[in-house]
Design a protein around this motif. Structure first.
Motif, PDB file in Angstrom:
ATOM      1  N   ASP A  58       0.959  -1.208  -0.217  1.00 25.14           N
ATOM      2  CA  ASP A  58       0.057  -0.049   0.019  1.00 25.14           C
ATOM      3  C   ASP A  58       0.857   1.063   0.066  1.00 25.14           C
ATOM      4  OD1 ASP A  58      -2.254  -1.373   0.033  1.00 25.14           O
ATOM      5  OD2 ASP A  58      -2.737  -0.816   2.006  1.00 25.14           O
ATOM      6  N   TYR A  59       1.975   1.305   0.579  1.00 25.10           N
ATOM      7  CA  TYR A  59       2.750   2.327   0.741  1.00 25.10           C
ATOM      8  C   TYR A  59       3.239   2.869  -0.505  1.00 25.10           C
ATOM      9  CZ  TYR A  59       2.693   2.728   5.744  1.00 25.10           C
ATOM     10  OH  TYR A  59       2.558   3.010   6.982  1.00 25.10           O
ATOM     11  N   LEU A  60       3.653   1.677  -1.724  1.00 22.68           N
ATOM     12  CA  LEU A  60       3.938   2.018  -2.987  1.00 22.68           C
ATOM     13  C   LEU A  60       2.708   2.958  -3.620  1.00 22.68           C
ATOM     14  CD1 LEU A  60       5.852  -0.974  -4.299  1.00 22.68           C
ATOM     15  CD2 LEU A  60       6.730   1.231  -3.504  1.00 22.68           C
ATOM     16  N   ALA A  61       1.758   2.453  -3.652  1.00 19.80           N
ATOM     17  CA  ALA A  61       0.422   2.865  -4.106  1.00 19.80           C
ATOM     18  C   ALA A  61       0.040   4.071  -3.494  1.00 19.80           C
ATOM     19  CB  ALA A  61      -0.586   1.875  -4.119  1.00 19.80           C
ATOM     20  N   GLY A  62       0.120   4.526  -2.126  1.00 15.87           N
ATOM     21  CA  GLY A  62      -0.213   5.427  -1.640  1.00 15.87           C
ATOM     22  C   GLY A  62      -1.689   5.382  -1.168  1.00 15.87           C
ATOM     23  N   VAL A 124       9.809   6.357   0.621  1.00 12.61           N
ATOM     24  CA  VAL A 124       8.528   5.366   0.979  1.00 12.61           C
ATOM     25  C   VAL A 124       9.245   4.189   1.837  1.00 12.61           C
ATOM     26  CG1 VAL A 124       7.010   3.602   0.083  1.00 12.61           C
ATOM     27  CG2 VAL A 124       7.153   5.945  -0.912  1.00 12.61           C
TER      28      VAL A 124
END
Lengths: 354, 319
Positions: A58-62, A124
């Motif tokens: 999720d942190y890559l996708a934001g 990130v």
């Protein structure tokens, strides 16, 4: 084969081209063609797959629960048996392998994707660090790898010239890999965080990988030469970087022992070493010397394409594909997660001998 | 039905900010309070090893570790990396060295920044000391950075009770990540059509269902949806709820009705607010149409068309 209850093999592997940006594609639009490719390779339909497991972040996708969007590309209605790991897809493969070992499924679709282009992946990744002592300092992934590289140089285990050679060899190998992001003579570049230069670091990019696992005779029906997973294990080390010897990877070594790597020679090693210095550590842990006839990262490895969360699954897929093609009989595949090789998964893949 | 036109990618800034509030256990509380007071604490494991920064459980044996000790604010660099281009939020905004420092009296190392003019001024084994932050709150950033130190090695670790007045018991872990979000081909087409006050879905080539909003894939068939289909503008309320809680920053009087609306020609319902009718007169089957406001990028709400209600059989599959 007696190590586990069931024989399980990688019967198909597919990956996208790995690109610096894929703005025109949503995640499901990026994932779906690869899912179709890997299914087509076996003739299986989405609804015939026993278990589906994915890896992403999720942190890559934001965005929270971002993986649920890609389920549209799997065909998740009518309901399927599905799971997700917030890790590299190699760990999704491990979960799927366990599911097949328990007898709850005979086939599994494993996929992983990473879209690093919307954000700054170096920053990130700081959010996966210990929140009390590390994350408030924002040490980025290149900085942490550089600390590890300097420790190796201080220990006399490598130098900048040897590291450069690893980058050059990887990108030269990637010439034969149509999916790779960086190929051929890549400029050495400036120091990113000294002692690591641009070519010691992986490209930042977007990409997808998928494999299909199958058990026993079904694997033999789906694939001419299945890549049997004869051993698989994963281990983790302490979170605190100052608690670890950064020049070594005991977790890789223990995982390799449990996976049976050392019981017979391997001819191929696909190592998930995003930084050139990490290949030095992994070779030591796995007992892979220079010039011993083992093809190390013939795909070009993570230095040629490193879609975060998929690059480890790609190592397993590339090793399996060499067995499918008859280019390897016994391969070791490795995946990593976390800073400075904190977590490591090791698999042994073998083809039936003629 | 028209073929999808080549994508003209939409982009927008996406900022994710999160202030996690985290509790500290007894050991981390003592360590971070100590930093606020200018004292560096570690813990001693049952094997006699002094761990700085301290952990609450021995990473090898998993034994609880509670024996606090004080170490010197001086130490030795065990490895380093030169950061020529500091990134946002990092300890110093001028070039610096990342260092792992083993404090005098400790057996493990702590990560932080070293303030020196260039890489030639750093080496493994060099002596350093803490430069304390001017304003200290009980956080790892109370150590502003390390600086070179020529003095003698500090003493052995000495026992410390870890007791301070007004101990820090928690931290707020602030973070902000900046992204540029692109919605991809299908959703770009949907948003672009909305700007012309049209609603377009996409038809699955396999099961022929029309998805609104389209996400580019049919979740039943697992194939790409590429044929665009204009739907609506009118639709049917398939189900609804009455909202009685006023949302912050939302200028809508409660109670109001939030509904699932199957636009004519769509294979599933989307959701929207119903206006132009008292909340207690909204019903399943009510025929509605979108109301656009000046400059609005999507329908503000839906209002009754005045048509007779749709027959239940006409929309029951879409509920």
């Amino acid at each position: 084969m007696a190590r586990y209850a069931r024989e399980v093999a990688v019967v198909a592997f597919a990956q996208s081209d790995h690109l610096r940006r894929t703005d025109e594609l949503s995640e499901v639009e990026m994932v779906m063609p690869v899912l179709h490719q890997v299914l087509a390779a076996t003739g299986l339909k989405a609804g015939e797959i026993g278990f589906t497991c994915s890896g992403s972040s999720d942190y890559l996708a934001g965005r929270a629960f971002s993986f649920t969007m890609t389920l549209d590309g799997v065909g998740a209605w009518p309901p399927i048996s599905e799971s997700h790991v917030e890790m590299d897809g190699a760990w999704a493969l491990y979960e799927a392998w366990v599911k097949i070992q328990t007898g709850e499924a005979d086939t599994a679709l494993v996929y992983a994707y990473g879209k690093s282009s919307p954000g700054s992946v170096r920053d990130v990744l700081t959010r996966q660090l210990d929140p009390y002592y590390l994350a408030p300092l924002w040490p980025d992934s290149v900085a942490l790898a550089a600390l590890q590289a300097q420790a190796l140089i201080d220990a006399g285990e490598t130098d900048e010239r040897a590291l450069a050679a690893i980058g050059a060899r990887s990108r030269a190998a990637a010439e034969a890999n149509p999916h790779a992001q960086l190929r051929g003579a890549v400029p050495q570049g400036d120091y990113q965080v000294r002692p690591l230069r641009t070519w010691d670091c992986p490209p930042i990019g977007d990409g997808v990988a998928a494999v299909i696992l199958a058990a026993g005779d079904l694997a033999r029906q789906l694939c001419e030469r299945p890549a049997w997973i004869t051993g698989i294990d994963h281990r983790i080390e302490a979170h605190g970087l100052g608690l670890r010897d950064l020049t070594d990877s005991p977790s890789t070594r223990i995982a390799a022992e449990h996976a049976g790597v050392f019981e017979a020679p391997v001819d191929t090693a696909e190592l998930h070493a995003p930084f050139s210095s990490q290949e030095v550590v992994l070779r030591k842990a796995l007992g892979l010397g220079d010039g011993d006839g083992v093809a190390v990262n013939p795909s070009g490895g993570a230095l040629a394409a490193n879609p975060v969360m998929a690059a480890g699954l790609i190592r397993i897929g590339e090793a399996a594909a060499r067995i499918h093609r008859g280019e390897s009989d016994r391969a070791v595949a490795h995946a990593t997660s976390g800073p400075c090789l904190q977590q490591n998964l090791v698999a042994v893949l073998e083809g039936d001998r003629a | 039905m028209t073929a999808a036109s080549p994508p003209e990618v939409l982009r927008a800034p996406l900022i994710v900010e999160f202030p996690f509030t985290r509790s500290l256990g007894p050991v981390q509380s003592a360590f971070l309070t100590g930093l606020r007071e200018g004292v560096v604490l570690g813990v001693k494991t049952s094997g006699g090893k002094v761990v700085v920064p301290p952990v609450e459980y021995d990473p090898v044996t998993a034994e609880e570790v509670r024996e606090l000790v004080e170490v010197a604010a001086t130490g030795t660099v065990t490895t380093w990396a030169w950061n020529g281009r500091p990134r946002p939020h990092q300890p110093l905004d001028t070039p610096f060295a990342w260092v792992l420092v083993k404090f005098d009296g400790a057996d493990t190392a702590l990560l932080h920044a070293l303030d020196v003019p260039g890489p030639e001024a750093v080496r493994t084994g060099m002596r350093v000391r803490v430069r304390w932050a001017a304003d200290r709150t009980g956080a790892i950033t109370d150590i502003a950075c390390f600086e070179p130190y020529e003095g003698p090695a500090g003493a052995e670790a000495v026992p410390h009770d870890g007791v301070f007045a007004d101990a820090v018991t928690g931290i707020v872990a602030e973070a902000r990540l900046d992204y540029v979000y692109s919605p991809g081909r299908a959703q770009t087409a949907y948003i672009n059509a909305l700007s012309e006050r049209r609603t377009v879905g996409e038809r699955c080539p396999s099961c022929h269902k029309v998805y609104v909003p389209p996400r580019g894939a049919c979740p039943t068939c697992g194939v790409a949806t590429t044929d665009q289909v204009e739907v609506g503008p009118a639709g049917t309320v398939t189900t609804y709820c009455i909202v009685n809680i006023k949302a912050r920053n939302l200028d809508i009087e409660v109670p109001y009705v939030y509904a699932h609306i199957a636009l004519d020609g769509a294979g599933l319902a989307l959701h929207g607010r119903i206006g132009g009718i008292p909340y207690d007169q909204v019903r399943m089957g009510l025929r509605v149409e979108p109301v656009w406001t000046e400059g609005g990028r999507h329908p503000d709400h839906y209002r009754p068309t005045g048509e007779p209600d749709a027959d239940y059989d006409a929309y029951k599959e879409l509920i």
